[in-house]
Design a protein around this motif. Structure first.
Motif, PDB file in Angstrom:
ATOM      1  N   HIS A   6      42.868  51.373  36.239  1.00 34.91           N
ATOM      2  CA  HIS A   6      43.737  52.335  35.554  1.00 34.91           C
ATOM      3  C   HIS A   6      44.507  51.747  34.375  1.00 34.91           C
ATOM      4  CE1 HIS A   6      43.239  55.588  38.498  1.00 34.91           C
ATOM      5  NE2 HIS A   6      43.286  54.653  39.434  1.00 34.91           N
ATOM      6  N   TYR A   7      44.666  50.440  34.349  1.00 34.26           N
ATOM      7  CA  TYR A   7      45.496  49.826  33.322  1.00 34.26           C
ATOM      8  C   TYR A   7      44.730  48.739  32.567  1.00 34.26           C
ATOM      9  CZ  TYR A   7      49.200  52.277  35.775  1.00 34.26           C
ATOM     10  OH  TYR A   7      49.971  53.254  36.362  1.00 34.26           O
ATOM     11  N   LYS A   8      45.017  48.652  31.280  1.00 30.49           N
ATOM     12  CA  LYS A   8      44.301  47.741  30.395  1.00 30.49           C
ATOM     13  C   LYS A   8      44.529  46.276  30.766  1.00 30.49           C
ATOM     14  CE  LYS A   8      43.779  46.605  25.481  1.00 30.49           C
ATOM     15  NZ  LYS A   8      44.249  46.914  24.100  1.00 30.49           N
ATOM     16  N   THR A   9      45.785  45.916  31.014  1.00 32.80           N
ATOM     17  CA  THR A   9      46.137  44.529  31.341  1.00 32.80           C
ATOM     18  C   THR A   9      46.834  44.479  32.691  1.00 32.80           C
ATOM     19  OG1 THR A   9      46.431  43.990  29.000  1.00 32.80           O
ATOM     20  CG2 THR A   9      47.411  42.486  30.606  1.00 32.80           C
ATOM     21  N   VAL A  10      46.296  43.659  33.605  1.00 37.72           N
ATOM     22  CA  VAL A  10      46.907  43.478  34.923  1.00 37.72           C
ATOM     23  C   VAL A  10      47.033  41.989  35.207  1.00 37.72           C
ATOM     24  CG1 VAL A  10      46.721  43.875  37.403  1.00 37.72           C
ATOM     25  CG2 VAL A  10      45.974  45.655  35.799  1.00 37.72           C
ATOM     26  N   ASP A  11      48.268  41.529  35.325  1.00 36.01           N
ATOM     27  CA  ASP A  11      48.534  40.151  35.747  1.00 36.01           C
ATOM     28  C   ASP A  11      48.947  40.206  37.212  1.00 36.01           C
ATOM     29  OD1 ASP A  11      48.856  37.452  35.676  1.00 36.01           O
ATOM     30  OD2 ASP A  11      50.785  37.477  34.636  1.00 36.01           O
ATOM     31  N   PHE A  12      48.612  39.166  37.981  1.00 34.13           N
ATOM     32  CA  PHE A  12      48.827  39.228  39.425  1.00 34.13           C
ATOM     33  C   PHE A  12      49.430  37.940  39.960  1.00 34.13           C
ATOM     34  CE2 PHE A  12      46.891  38.566  43.758  1.00 34.13           C
ATOM     35  CZ  PHE A  12      47.775  39.412  44.421  1.00 34.13           C
ATOM     36  N   ILE A  13      50.453  38.096  40.815  1.00 36.18           N
ATOM     37  CA  ILE A  13      51.073  36.967  41.506  1.00 36.18           C
ATOM     38  C   ILE A  13      50.870  37.163  43.010  1.00 36.18           C
ATOM     39  CG2 ILE A  13      53.179  35.652  41.923  1.00 36.18           C
ATOM     40  CD1 ILE A  13      54.323  36.762  39.358  1.00 36.18           C
ATOM     41  N   PRO A  14      50.090  36.292  43.655  1.00 39.72           N
ATOM     42  CA  PRO A  14      49.880  36.418  45.103  1.00 39.72           C
ATOM     43  C   PRO A  14      50.941  35.660  45.906  1.00 39.72           C
ATOM     44  CG  PRO A  14      48.433  34.729  44.220  1.00 39.72           C
ATOM     45  CD  PRO A  14      49.232  35.248  43.047  1.00 39.72           C
ATOM     46  N   PHE A  15      51.320  36.241  47.028  1.00 34.82           N
ATOM     47  CA  PHE A  15      52.185  35.573  48.000  1.00 34.82           C
ATOM     48  C   PHE A  15      51.480  35.607  49.350  1.00 34.82           C
ATOM     49  CE2 PHE A  15      55.159  36.965  44.726  1.00 34.82           C
ATOM     50  CZ  PHE A  15      55.992  35.860  44.584  1.00 34.82           C
ATOM     51  N   ILE A  69      56.039  46.893  36.832  1.00 35.27           N
ATOM     52  CA  ILE A  69      55.766  46.004  37.958  1.00 35.27           C
ATOM     53  C   ILE A  69      55.319  46.860  39.139  1.00 35.27           C
ATOM     54  CG2 ILE A  69      56.682  44.232  39.501  1.00 35.27           C
ATOM     55  CD1 ILE A  69      58.828  43.631  37.449  1.00 35.27           C
ATOM     56  N   VAL A  70      54.266  46.430  39.822  1.00 35.56           N
ATOM     57  CA  VAL A  70      53.728  47.201  40.949  1.00 35.56           C
ATOM     58  C   VAL A  70      53.521  46.285  42.156  1.00 35.56           C
ATOM     59  CG1 VAL A  70      51.868  48.692  41.766  1.00 35.56           C
ATOM     60  CG2 VAL A  70      52.542  48.757  39.348  1.00 35.56           C
ATOM     61  N   THR A  71      53.881  46.778  43.323  1.00 30.82           N
ATOM     62  CA  THR A  71      53.635  46.062  44.570  1.00 30.82           C
ATOM     63  C   THR A  71      53.066  47.035  45.605  1.00 30.82           C
ATOM     64  OG1 THR A  71      54.601  44.477  46.133  1.00 30.82           O
ATOM     65  CG2 THR A  71      55.940  46.410  45.572  1.00 30.82           C
ATOM     66  N   THR A  72      52.812  46.563  46.810  1.00 28.05           N
ATOM     67  CA  THR A  72      52.234  47.409  47.859  1.00 28.05           C
ATOM     68  C   THR A  72      53.336  48.059  48.687  1.00 28.05           C
ATOM     69  OG1 THR A  72      52.149  45.716  49.583  1.00 28.05           O
ATOM     70  CG2 THR A  72      50.301  45.794  48.016  1.00 28.05           C
ATOM     71  N   GLU A  73      52.960  49.039  49.504  1.00 23.89           N
ATOM     72  CA  GLU A  73      53.915  49.687  50.405  1.00 23.89           C
ATOM     73  C   GLU A  73      54.531  48.688  51.368  1.00 23.89           C
ATOM     74  OE1 GLU A  73      52.921  54.079  51.642  1.00 23.89           O
ATOM     75  OE2 GLU A  73      51.097  52.879  51.763  1.00 23.89           O
ATOM     76  N   CYS A  92      52.094  40.829  45.516  1.00 21.01           N
ATOM     77  CA  CYS A  92      52.078  41.276  46.905  1.00 21.01           C
ATOM     78  C   CYS A  92      51.872  40.100  47.836  1.00 21.01           C
ATOM     79  CB  CYS A  92      51.002  42.336  47.146  1.00 21.01           C
ATOM     80  SG  CYS A  92      49.315  41.718  47.019  1.00 21.01           S
ATOM     81  N   GLY A  93      52.211  40.324  49.100  1.00 19.37           N
ATOM     82  CA  GLY A  93      51.976  39.354  50.150  1.00 19.37           C
ATOM     83  C   GLY A  93      51.245  40.026  51.291  1.00 19.37           C
ATOM     84  N   ILE A  94      49.945  40.263  51.106  1.00 19.50           N
ATOM     85  CA  ILE A  94      49.111  40.878  52.132  1.00 19.50           C
ATOM     86  C   ILE A  94      47.866  40.020  52.322  1.00 19.50           C
ATOM     87  CG2 ILE A  94      49.953  43.218  51.713  1.00 19.50           C
ATOM     88  CD1 ILE A  94      47.473  43.771  50.070  1.00 19.50           C
ATOM     89  N   ALA A  95      47.154  40.236  53.425  1.00 19.62           N
ATOM     90  CA  ALA A  95      46.020  39.368  53.766  1.00 19.62           C
ATOM     91  C   ALA A  95      44.887  39.443  52.748  1.00 19.62           C
ATOM     92  CB  ALA A  95      45.504  39.726  55.163  1.00 19.62           C
ATOM     93  N   ASN A  96      44.615  40.652  52.253  1.00 22.48           N
ATOM     94  CA  ASN A  96      43.513  40.817  51.299  1.00 22.48           C
ATOM     95  C   ASN A  96      43.983  41.686  50.128  1.00 22.48           C
ATOM     96  OD1 ASN A  96      41.138  41.123  49.908  1.00 22.48           O
ATOM     97  ND2 ASN A  96      40.147  42.415  51.435  1.00 22.48           N
ATOM     98  N   PRO A  97      44.459  41.060  49.059  1.00 23.38           N
ATOM     99  CA  PRO A  97      45.002  41.830  47.932  1.00 23.38           C
ATOM    100  C   PRO A  97      43.943  42.348  46.955  1.00 23.38           C
ATOM    101  CG  PRO A  97      45.257  39.493  47.510  1.00 23.38           C
ATOM    102  CD  PRO A  97      44.648  39.609  48.880  1.00 23.38           C
ATOM    103  N   LYS A  98      42.685  41.991  47.159  1.00 24.18           N
ATOM    104  CA  LYS A  98      41.642  42.323  46.179  1.00 24.18           C
ATOM    105  C   LYS A  98      41.547  43.819  45.894  1.00 24.18           C
ATOM    106  CE  LYS A  98      36.764  41.535  45.051  1.00 24.18           C
ATOM    107  NZ  LYS A  98      35.472  40.957  45.507  1.00 24.18           N
TER     108      LYS A  98
END
Length: 349
Positions: free
Chosen positions: A258-267, A295-299, A243-249
């Motif tokens: 909800h998910y066992k493994t979550v990898d994250f790429i910040p923009f 793959i999951v991203t924000t609205e 995602c590319g948002i100000a506060n992705p935390k």
């Protein structure tokens, strides 16, 4: 490093203080409109949840009043006043306004870097709204909203922060006194009354101000392509989030719950995705362990991808968005505050 930047913040503070005083003393002109204008803003550089709170107000008002939103349209490639229509994209009006238009097609969604001019054009238009919501305009003193809603994040209260560049505030703390309502956003849902009172004591609201608390609420994942529609997010055990948002935390923490493994790429915030960005996401997705992965991203990011020529590259990778909304801890009282303001305005009809 930030301590070393305090002298710069002090100079910035003096400049902003003088600017506010010039408006307070009416040396600099502020325009006030007769019809209801509600401002949603913050003192921070971003990440307080303005978009879902604006959407909450849209949901509250849209069925009873002809409604419009006005934003700056951050990140767009156009200038001046733009009214969103079915040919609009995030490049012409910005990602947040485009999100409003997609979710609420029955309201007017406009952008203008000059808020005064934007409001004037909306009220003088053929389909003049009865209420205008100003998205992210608290610091714009040239326009004087009759109702100011100031957001401050639970984990990063403005009273605990410093002015940029030593901190993350873009306006001085005393500016908070102009707010009619202060909302402590992204609060824990189980926050008790004692904790709330401690926070209110720290904020030190003036007599006219009312303080409310809100929490984020996430809906089930929404498919963004055929691969996602044909699959199931419930069976996934690995997620690649980006995602590319100000506060992705909060976004990442929700997925981790909800998910066992979550990898994250910040923009970066409001990031416009390039072909190389998509390739980076897909390479990372391929390297993710597990057969059932998504793959999951924000609205907001989904809005930027919808009309992208690179969206088709996700053809074989299940892509979802995670919808988010807000819920007020004292919803009825908050709603009454908003509706009472609109109804008591003599020009709301």
């Amino acid at each position: 490093m930030r301590i070393l930047l305090l002298p710069i913040s002090l100079v910035y503070h003096i400049v902003l203080y003088i600017r506010h005083k010039l408006y307070d003393w009416h040396i600099m002109k502020a325009t006030r409109f007769e019809k209801p204008v509600i401002c949603v803003g913050n003192l921070n550089l971003g990440g307080t949840g303005k978009t879902p709170h604006t959407e909450y107000l849209i949901q509250l008002l849209k069925d009873s009043y002809q409604l419009a939103t006005l934003s700056r349209g951050y990140g767009r490639k156009t200038k001046g006043f733009q009214l969103a229509d079915h040919q609009s994209t995030f490049e012409t009006v910005g990602d947040e306004p485009m999100q409003y238009f997609n979710k609420f097609p029955d309201i007017q969604v406009a952008v203008d870097e000059d808020r005064v001019e934007g409001v004037e054009k909306l009220f003088k238009g053929n389909n003049s709204p009865k209420v205008i919501l100003l998205d992210d305009a608290f610091q714009h003193r040239r326009i004087q909203a009759r109702l100011n809603i100031l957001l401050t994040e639970y984990q990063h209260l403005y009273c605990d922060d410093f002015l940029f560049p030593a901190g993350n505030l873009r306006d001085i703390k005393s500016a908070a006194k102009r707010a009619n309502i202060i909302v402590v956003s992204k609060s824990p849902k189980e926050l008790n009354e004692e904790e709330k009172q401690q926070i209110i004591s720290k904020l030190k609201p003036v007599e006219k101000q009312k303080v409310f608390f809100s929490s984020l609420e996430y809906a089930p994942l929404k498919p963004l392509n055929k691969a996602a529609e044909q699959g199931s997010s419930e069976n996934a055990n690995s997620v690649l989030a980006f995602c590319g948002i100000a506060n992705p935390k909060p976004f990442v923490e929700e997925l981790k719950s909800h998910y066992k493994t979550v990898d994250f790429i910040p923009f970066g915030d409001h990031h416009a995705y390039s072909e190389n960005d998509i390739k980076t996401v897909l390479r990372r997705f391929e390297s993710l362990d597990g057969a059932n992965k998504i793959i999951v991203t924000t609205e907001k990011d989904a809005t930027r991808l919808t009309n992208s020529p690179y969206l088709c590259q996700f053809e074989c990778a299940p892509l979802y968005e995670l919808p988010v909304s807000v819920r007020f801890h004292d919803e009825e009282k908050f709603n009454v505050e908003i509706l009472t303001y609109v109804r008591q305005n003599p020009n709301h009809c």
